[in-house]
Design a protein around this motif. Structure first.
Motif, PDB file in Angstrom:
ATOM      1  N   ASP A   1     -10.557  -7.540   0.069  1.00 29.14           N
ATOM      2  CA  ASP A   1     -11.654  -7.377   0.800  1.00 29.14           C
ATOM      3  C   ASP A   1     -12.235  -8.539   1.757  1.00 29.14           C
ATOM      4  O   ASP A   1     -12.590  -8.231   3.115  1.00 29.14           O
ATOM      5  CB  ASP A   1     -13.131  -6.920   0.220  1.00 29.14           C
TER       6      ASP A   1
ATOM      7  N   ARG B   1      -9.211  -6.920  -5.751  1.00 22.77           N
ATOM      8  CA  ARG B   1      -9.646  -6.132  -4.725  1.00 22.77           C
ATOM      9  C   ARG B   1     -10.771  -6.982  -4.073  1.00 22.77           C
ATOM     10  O   ARG B   1     -10.812  -6.952  -2.874  1.00 22.77           O
ATOM     11  CB  ARG B   1     -10.568  -5.054  -5.595  1.00 22.77           C
ATOM     12  N   ARG B   2     -11.404  -8.024  -4.613  1.00 23.90           N
ATOM     13  CA  ARG B   2     -12.471  -8.466  -4.074  1.00 23.90           C
ATOM     14  C   ARG B   2     -11.772  -9.750  -2.837  1.00 23.90           C
ATOM     15  O   ARG B   2     -12.379  -9.990  -1.860  1.00 23.90           O
ATOM     16  CB  ARG B   2     -13.678  -9.393  -4.830  1.00 23.90           C
TER      17      ARG B   2
ATOM     18  N   ASP C   1      -7.535 -14.250  -9.111  1.00 21.29           N
ATOM     19  CA  ASP C   1      -7.669 -13.449  -8.122  1.00 21.29           C
ATOM     20  C   ASP C   1      -6.418 -13.137  -7.145  1.00 21.29           C
ATOM     21  O   ASP C   1      -6.319 -12.230  -6.506  1.00 21.29           O
ATOM     22  CB  ASP C   1      -8.905 -13.792  -7.009  1.00 21.29           C
TER      23      ASP C   1
END
Ligand code: UDP
Ligand code: MG
Length: 334
Positions: free
Chosen positions: A165, A161-162, A114
């Motif tokens: 966010d 993206r996560r 990530d």
């Protein structure tokens, strides 16, 4: 949008043309679904004009302009909030972080990470002082903080993206973005690179700014300095006991008049400890106060280029570009 590139820029008029050229090359494989967001952090030079020119040459470039200089971390936040990509790549405007590493980072992310952060294997063109203080800072921070913040990294990284966010849900003012990503968790990995010298201009982090940044990081990620007061209190108690033994001992054995030197020493010693702990308390109280005001982190004053505008046919150079000035946009930080 597949890929967003975010670059905070403060007085970087000379770096921007070089930066954009190299970035456009580096994002080539994903160009059709990419955007480059340049954030003008209230520059006093021609940075904004350089951004508009970059947008005219490469419609993939978007510019957003903050209403005043808010500092590197807030400018970066503004860009991250504007980003629409599924993957977000961030780097400095001065090309100290090579954009050419992007394909490697993308590959790592394909494997399920990530956050792929750049780890500085070597730093070129920076003063010995900067390297030494940075080296000590990351080690000191890690001994104090409960979060494992990767050493020798900057904000140069590709994030999912996560994870972005997650970071954008943190409303704090004193932002230490690399630490916030570490705190957010998810799968993270480092990729070594050589940090080159600035392409143009000079550092926007003078010693004072470095000190403020370091204090933000320390107070933002640790309350151990506050607990230090208790330890100092025990230590001074011990010193007091030793002094008492000395004072009474000499009184009984030598029948002396109490000396002014020892009194003065004791007073200055304890005053120093008190002032130190007060200062540490002050740092945290000041930050509490600033946070409690809940002011927006920044305001946008201008924008150029629209998220979806180029997605249609940005490859055709002949496309008429409209850069009519828009009404000032005001945006509140979430
Ligand atoms: N920067 C910014 N606002 C500021 C100071 C710096 O947006 O108030 C940007 C700057 O333009 C650059 C990045 O933050 O893209 C890192 O700054 P710099 O290269 O001066 O720091 P250094 O690499 O010397 O630590
Ligand atoms: Mg730099």
């Amino acid at each position: 949008m597949h890929l967003s590139v975010v670059v905070p820029c403060y007085n970087e008029e000379e770096s921007i043309p070089l930066l954009v050229d190299r970035l456009v090359q580096a994002i080539e494989p994903w160009a059709k679904r990419a955007e480059i967001i340049l954030v003008d952090d209230g520059s006093s030079d021609e940075t904004w004009a350089a951004m508009e020119a970059a947008h005219r040459r490469h419609p993939v470039v978007r510019g957003i302009r903050l209403s005043a200089n808010r500092g590197h971390q807030v400018a970066l936040t503004a860009g991250l909030e504007a980003a629409t990509g599924a993957r977000i790549f961030m780097l400095d405007a001065d090309l100290q972080d090579p954009p050419e590493i992007l394909p490697d980072m993308m590959m790592m992310m394909d494997r399920g990470y990530d956050v792929v952060y750049g780890r500085r294997a070597e730093r070129q063109g920076e003063t010995l002082f900067k390297k030494a203080t940075a080296y000590l800072f990351y080690r000191f921070l890690n001994t104090l903080s409960d979060v494992d913040i990767p050493k020798d990294t900057g904000d140069f990284r590709l994030v999912s993206r996560r994870s972005l966010d997650a970071v954008l849900k943190m409303p704090e003012r004193a932002r230490f973005i690399r630490g916030m990503f570490a705190w957010a968790g998810f799968h993270q990995i480092g990729l070594e690179y050589v940090r080159e010298a600035r392409v143009a201009g000079e550092t926007k982090y003078p010693f004072k700014a470095m000190l403020r940044f370091a204090t933000d990081a320390l107070t933002g990620f640790s309350t151990k300095p506050l607990k230090m007061a208790t330890r100092l209190a025990f230590f001074s108690l011990l010193v007091t006991v030793l002094m008492a033994i000395y004072v009474f001992g000499s009184l009984i054995l030598f029948n002396t008049v109490a000396g002014w030197a020892s009194v003065l020493l004791a007073i200055s010693f304890f005053s120093a400890i008190q002032l130190l702990t007060l200062g540490i308390l002050g740092e945290y109280v000041g930050r509490l106060y600033m946070e409690s005001k809940q002011r927006p982190l920044y305001f946008l004053s201008q924008e150029t280029g629209h998220p979806a505008a180029h997605a249609i046919d940005f490859t055709s150079e002949s496309r008429p570009i409209t850069t009519t000035p828009k009404a000032p946009v005001q945006k509140e930080a979430s």
